[in-house]
Design a protein around this motif. Structure first.
Motif, PDB file in Angstrom:
ATOM      1  N   TYR A 488      70.470  65.553  25.860  1.00  0.00           N
ATOM      2  CA  TYR A 488      70.152  65.931  27.159  1.00  0.00           C
ATOM      3  C   TYR A 488      69.088  65.285  27.540  1.00  0.00           C
ATOM      4  O   TYR A 488      67.918  65.048  26.934  1.00  0.00           O
ATOM      5  CB  TYR A 488      69.826  67.591  27.019  1.00  0.00           C
ATOM      6  CG  TYR A 488      71.247  68.349  26.807  1.00  0.00           C
ATOM      7  CD1 TYR A 488      72.234  68.596  27.563  1.00  0.00           C
ATOM      8  CD2 TYR A 488      71.362  68.660  25.207  1.00  0.00           C
ATOM      9  CE1 TYR A 488      73.098  69.412  27.097  1.00  0.00           C
ATOM     10  CE2 TYR A 488      72.363  69.453  24.949  1.00  0.00           C
ATOM     11  CZ  TYR A 488      73.426  69.987  25.647  1.00  0.00           C
ATOM     12  OH  TYR A 488      74.568  70.550  25.565  1.00  0.00           O
ATOM     13  N   ARG A 490      66.215  65.491  30.915  1.00  0.00           N
ATOM     14  CA  ARG A 490      65.797  66.160  32.113  1.00  0.00           C
ATOM     15  C   ARG A 490      64.703  65.451  32.469  1.00  0.00           C
ATOM     16  O   ARG A 490      63.662  65.166  32.048  1.00  0.00           O
ATOM     17  CB  ARG A 490      65.573  67.407  31.704  1.00  0.00           C
ATOM     18  CG  ARG A 490      65.162  68.542  32.812  1.00  0.00           C
ATOM     19  CD  ARG A 490      64.783  69.904  32.338  1.00  0.00           C
ATOM     20  NE  ARG A 490      64.503  70.768  33.468  1.00  0.00           N
ATOM     21  CZ  ARG A 490      63.217  71.141  33.735  1.00  0.00           C
ATOM     22  NH1 ARG A 490      62.233  70.745  33.004  1.00  0.00           N
ATOM     23  NH2 ARG A 490      62.753  72.017  34.774  1.00  0.00           N
ATOM     24  N   ARG A 532      69.007  66.691  35.457  1.00  0.00           N
ATOM     25  CA  ARG A 532      69.468  66.703  34.302  1.00  0.00           C
ATOM     26  C   ARG A 532      70.816  66.366  34.052  1.00  0.00           C
ATOM     27  O   ARG A 532      71.680  66.341  34.829  1.00  0.00           O
ATOM     28  CB  ARG A 532      69.153  68.394  34.014  1.00  0.00           C
ATOM     29  CG  ARG A 532      69.237  68.472  32.557  1.00  0.00           C
ATOM     30  CD  ARG A 532      69.205  70.107  32.361  1.00  0.00           C
ATOM     31  NE  ARG A 532      70.553  70.953  32.893  1.00  0.00           N
ATOM     32  CZ  ARG A 532      70.359  71.867  33.610  1.00  0.00           C
ATOM     33  NH1 ARG A 532      69.343  72.257  34.223  1.00  0.00           N
ATOM     34  NH2 ARG A 532      71.472  72.523  34.388  1.00  0.00           N
ATOM     35  N   THR A 533      71.018  65.726  32.975  1.00  0.00           N
ATOM     36  CA  THR A 533      72.279  65.454  32.665  1.00  0.00           C
ATOM     37  C   THR A 533      72.323  65.456  30.988  1.00  0.00           C
ATOM     38  O   THR A 533      71.488  65.653  30.348  1.00  0.00           O
ATOM     39  CB  THR A 533      72.463  63.743  32.889  1.00  0.00           C
ATOM     40  OG1 THR A 533      73.928  63.537  32.494  1.00  0.00           O
ATOM     41  CG2 THR A 533      71.554  62.798  32.169  1.00  0.00           C
ATOM     42  N   ASP A 553      78.243  66.709  29.410  1.00  0.00           N
ATOM     43  CA  ASP A 553      78.129  67.990  28.940  1.00  0.00           C
ATOM     44  C   ASP A 553      77.440  68.492  29.687  1.00  0.00           C
ATOM     45  O   ASP A 553      77.377  69.970  29.854  1.00  0.00           O
ATOM     46  CB  ASP A 553      77.440  68.014  27.536  1.00  0.00           C
ATOM     47  CG  ASP A 553      77.351  69.335  26.871  1.00  0.00           C
ATOM     48  OD1 ASP A 553      78.528  70.135  26.908  1.00  0.00           O
ATOM     49  OD2 ASP A 553      76.621  69.794  26.516  1.00  0.00           O
ATOM     50  N   ASP A 554      76.668  68.178  30.833  1.00  0.00           N
ATOM     51  CA  ASP A 554      75.824  68.778  31.755  1.00  0.00           C
ATOM     52  C   ASP A 554      75.570  67.953  32.853  1.00  0.00           C
ATOM     53  O   ASP A 554      75.104  66.508  32.751  1.00  0.00           O
ATOM     54  CB  ASP A 554      74.642  69.326  31.155  1.00  0.00           C
ATOM     55  CG  ASP A 554      73.801  69.981  31.982  1.00  0.00           C
ATOM     56  OD1 ASP A 554      74.379  70.665  32.932  1.00  0.00           O
ATOM     57  OD2 ASP A 554      72.531  69.847  31.817  1.00  0.00           O
TER      58      ASP A 554
END
Length: 997
Positions: A488, A490, A532-533, A553-554
């Motif tokens: 992740y 951010r 965010r990814t 996933d995000d």
């Protein structure tokens, strides 16, 4: 003839009178640094004839007696008595008193002489602050500023610090003070995710660059900042060179060794097996006599002799080693002053997986173009890396390792052992990455123009640009990263700029009236962008960037911002050098509020009386300085969500199609919270100021509280932001400084003590967050739960009180009433610093204390649960009830059965503590020795922090406020005094050297 004689006689008398009157002028400076002293009282002995020095330290006075004596008085300086002897020019140099009471104090948009201040302000210079093994300078203020309660929420590096100036003034808005650095308001809000503890942007300010810190506490001092000032104002000034100061270079290096303040003991293997085995037999999980064999079998042991002994504390904490290097240079000429500084901090946390590194560079320049124009610029660049552990609620956090059974190994063949009862957090420590990197730039430019005698125009532009990147990778070997790894990223950018333009005017009229005026405008805007990814399913743990992920996933992005437009003014008036009046007024316009209340007005009025300038006090033996002051004012609080007044809509997806849905109700009447504060204070100095201090009494009432009022779900909305409710704070502050011994050997003492009582006066409905509650008539965050009544000596059942005020008890948890059973707010707090010096040696000893607060051990339901489950237990659980007639506070051990291990006052403890906070021992080499090496000064020192802690709190450390996860501003204000697998504070030992060329 007689008439002519009388006329000649009159002319002779007039001439004689004129001949004796003398006009005297001169300049008064400080003997310690040669700087001009404005505000020095000058008067002729035995008369009421007097004046004060102007901003350049100059004065002029007409006296009828050319052979009289002039008195020069200034708080913090020795009074000078100078015989006139028919001289028309008298220049005077005033020496420091035994105790320096910090005369020049920085206030909003200017500075004042402390003797003339009618508000409550605490000031600390850099030499009064001890640098600690903490990224944030705030902890160095702890216990040293009366009325300012400072508490670290955890012993982890780089996380939030709770600061309350004269109590908690809000429920739904921020309670942190406003920070002003070199005249600009900086970003201080947590920029991290709510899934971990708050970060602390204030830690980007380098301790080594700080010259002084002022805390504006009452409305008179803080109202110039209007809607931002209800929580107090912290003004920080960074270092700069002095006029005509020779250039110097300073090199400072220190090495620090740290460990936990307190380590709690848990059951060893034999105790654990005994207690768990007994609990299993009591509840039927094991046959009689087979309990120990049953619990051993879970770890594949056939007997206790086979079981290992593992103290999990040894794997949670480490002997941390940190270092700090600082290089700086400063100096000045007649026209230019400068400060240049570079600092590098490399800090290891006492908790594994927690480290902090920071690079900081600063350049401050001040230049006098001509006698009318001064220009200046200040630039500071910071890069920091915070390596974070998981939050306290996660099994992955190192502190939760204490829940593991002591007969499990931590590692097998250098790999974390995986067959523990709970997830082994050492897997996360070894394989996961959690790095928060911040790039921060502070830049300030100013111009000061002298327009006329006493009239100056000031223009200050500042910006604070914060870029934060949170980079996480979760290995496929960990619970969070299973089965194939997750990553992740951010990013947060906050750009905050301000532009202040204001006039100041200062003049003295007729030698009795001194007037200081300030008036101007201020504009501020802050924009915040978050993206965010995330990705999952990686080829291996060697690939950790999201580009290597097979699946998304995000994804998320968000933009927000706010702006302020303000007009402010302040007037200070002094008559005859002893009667003081002050007032300020500010109008703030904010984008955060509804169109019906976009602008708010904030004001203050204050008065002071310098009694020590009165003849009847000057004749009193022992009184050097005495001032009475009183103030009243209204400040505001606007620290809420940026769009709380607006009706909002979210973009979303519906049946695979783009859609828009309402997310927030509008409230066009939403406005500021208002805090009205009254302060009455006394400043005193005794025996030539060898004893001096301050006493303050205050009362604060906050109305129109900003809160999210809950709505019925039938409305389609969860809540609406409104102005509802009232609360109060009232308290007492005492600060005393003494010069006990002077001369080659000196001993000075500083002592402060403060109390604060908080109470909710009016609220729509009670609010409960976990163990903490808000209700009318109680302090914010009181503990609200069942009241534990001990153990039934007949059967070992846990007992609870049925009703508040009743002696009736029950073993049925659901039949017991919830009630207020504790208060996390301290009754008083303070500190005492003793300073000793003898020739080249210096010794500082500082104690800090907090008294009367309760702490709730939220983890007690697991670690002190009389063996309700497999968690290792605290030592006191061996005192459990075992047979009829046993008198104990620990119920019978029953595995898998609830018996006293639910939320109750059983887990509330006294959180009071006395801490040996600081010890510093230094030695400065003799000048004749250092000059041979072409050095100006060499000082070596040893310092210790948190050396000893005296407390009845049974766990690691009483200084704690576990913030939890999914935090909101309201929950952070209310949830306090909670211990939940919290990291203790660090005990540190430092060795260092300061060298000046």
């Amino acid at each position: 003839m007689k008439k002519i004689y009388m006329l000649l006689l009159c002319l002779t008398m007039i001439y004689s009178s004129m001949a004796q009157e003398l006009s005297i002028s001169g300049r008064v400076i400080s003997a310690s640094d040669g700087e001009a002293l404005p505000g020095v009282t000058v008067f002729l002995s035995g008369t009421s004839i007097g004046t004060v020095t102007n901003v350049d330290g100059q004065y002029r006075i007409n006296v009828p007696d050319a052979n009289g004596t002039l008195h020069f008085t200034f708080i913090g300086k020795k009074t000078a008595k100078v015989a006139i002897n028919n001289r028309s020019v008298l220049d005077v140099s005033l020496e420091d008193e035994a105790v320096d009471v910090n005369e020049v104090v920085v206030v909003g948009y200017g500075q004042q002489i402390k003797s003339e201040i009618t508000g409550a302000i605490s000031k600390l210079n850099s030499e009064e602050l001890q640098k600690m093994n903490s990224p944030s300078f705030e902890t160095s203020l702890q216990g040293k500023t009366p009325g300012v309660f400072i508490e670290k929420s955890t012993g982890k590096l780089g996380e939030g610090v709770k600061i309350r100036v004269r109590g908690t003034s809000s429920l739904g808005a921020s309670n942190q003070p406003l920070y002003v650095v070199d005249g600009i308001i900086i970003t201080t809000e947590d920029q991290g995710t709510t899934g971990n503890h708050p970060t602390n942007p204030v830690s980007d300010i380098n301790f080594d660059d700080i010259e002084s810190i002022q805390v504006l506490k009452d409305a008179s001092a803080a109202a110039i900042y209007g809607s931002r000032a209800s929580n107090g104002v912290v003004i920080i000034n960074t270092k700069t060179g002095r006029k005509n100061q020779p250039s110097s270079i300073s090199v400072n290096y220190s090495r620090t060794y740290s460990g936990p303040t307190i380590v709690t003991d848990f059951l060893n293997t034999a105790e654990y097996v005994e207690l768990m085995g007994e609990a299993m037999e009591n509840s039927g999980w094991a046959d009689p006599g087979q309990g120990e064999a049953t619990i051993l079998s879970y770890a594949n042991y056939e007997s206790l002799d086979e079981a290992i002994e593992n103290n999990w504390n040894d794997h949670i904490f480490r002997k941390a080693v940190s270092s700090n290097f600082n290089l700086s240079s400063q100096g000045g000429s007649e026209t230019t002053r400068y400060y240049l500084g570079f600092s590098y901090d490399d800090q290891e946390g006492i908790l594994i997986a927690n480290d902090y590194q920071r690079f900081s560079g600063r350049l401050n320049l001040d230049h006098k173009v001509n006698e009318f124009i001064d220009l200046g610029a200040k630039f500071n660049f910071v890069r920091s890396d915070l390596f974070r552990a998981a939050n306290d609620n996660a099994f992955a956090t190192p502190m939760q390792l204490i829940a593991q059974a002591p007969y499990f190994p931590a590692f097998v063949d250098d790999e974390p052992f995986e067959d523990t009862f709970y997830y082994n957090g050492l897997m996360t420590f070894k394989y996961d990455k959690n790095d928060t990197r911040v790039y921060r730039t502070f830049a300030i430019a100013y111009a000061r123009m002298k327009l006329a005698e006493g009239l100056t125009f000031n223009s200050v532009f500042g910006m604070d640009n914060l870029n934060q990147r949170e980079d996480q990778y979760r290995s496929r070997k960990t619970d969070d990263g299973s089965p194939a790894g997750k990553a992740y990223l951010r990013n947060v950018n906050v750009f905050n700029w301000s532009f202040d333009n204001y006039f100041t005017y200062s003049n003295t009229f007729a030698e009795l009236h001194t007037l200081d005026l300030t008036a101007g405008t201020s504009a501020q805007q802050a924009d915040r962008f978050i993206s965010r990814t995330g990705g999952k399913t990686f080829p291996s743990d060697q690939f950790q960037t999201i580009a290597s992920a097979a699946e998304s996933d995000d994804f998320f992005s968000f933009s927000t911002g706010y702006s302020y437009l303000s007009v402010f003014s302040r007037i200070n008036y002094k008559y005859a050098g002893k009667y003081l009046l002050g007032a300020s007024y500010r109008v703030d316009g904010s984008s955060k509020f509804g169109k019906d209340n976009r602008f708010g007005s904030f004001y203050s009025a204050s008065a002071g009386w310098l009694l020590s300038e009165e003849a009847f006090i000057q004749s009193a033996e022992g009184i050097s300085f005495l001032k009475l002051r009183a103030s009243y004012g209204v400040t505001g609080n606007s620290e809420i969500d940026n769009f709380g007044s607006l009706g909002l809509y979210d973009g979303s997806s519906y049946a695979g199609k783009p859609a828009i849905e309402p997310s927030q109700l509008a409230n066009e009447k939403l406005s500021w919270e208002n805090t009205a504060q009254t302060d009455i204070g006394i400043d005193f100095g005794l025996f030539k100021n060898r004893i001096n201090g301050e006493i303050d009494f205050y009362y604060k009432k906050t109305s129109d509280l900003l809160l999210n009022r809950l709505l019925p779900f039938t409305t389609g909305f969860a809540s609406i932001t409104e102005n509802v409710g009232e609360l109060e704070n009232k308290g007492f502050e005492l600060a005393i400084n003494t010069a006990n011994v002077t001369g080659d050997f000196s001993w000075n003492t500083s002592f402060n003590l403060a109390t604060n009582r908080n109470k909710i006066l009016n609220i729509v409905s009670p609010m409960t967050f976990g163990a903490n509650r808000v209700e009318e008539g109680q302090a914010i965050g009181v503990f609200y739960m069942k009241k534990y009544a001990g153990v039934d000596p007949d059967n070992g059942d846990a007992l609870y009180y049925v009703e508040e005020g009743s002696d009736e008890t029950t073993s049925n948890y659901s039949q017991a009433a919830d009630m207020v059973v504790g208060d996390p707010n301290p009754e008083w707090f303070g500190g005492m610093l003793n300073r000793f010096a003898y020739k080249g040696f210096d010794l500082n000893i500082f104690f800090q204390a907090v008294y009367g607060n309760d702490v709730y051990n939220d983890a007690g339901r697991f670690m002190s649960s009389n063996a309700n489950w497999v968690d290792n237990q605290t030592k006191d659980q061996m005192n459990r009830w075992q047979k009829p007639g046993d008198i104990t506070n620990v119920p019978q051990a029953r595995f898998g059965v609830t018996n006293g291990n639910r939320m109750s006052s059983r887990y509330i403890y006294d959180g009071s503590y006395l801490r040996f906070k600081e010890l510093t021992l230094g030695y400065t080499l003799p000048k004749d020795l250092t000059r041979k090496a072409s050095l100006e000064k060499v000082r070596i020192y040893f310092s210790g922090v948190n050396l000893l802690t005296w407390t009845n709190f049974p766990l690691y450390d009483p200084e704690v406020t576990a913030p939890g996860i999914n935090r909101t501003t309201t929950s952070e204000n209310i949830q306090q005094g909670i211990w939940y697998y919290s990291t203790p504070q660090a005990k540190s030992y430092s060795f260092g050297v300061n060298i000046t060329f």
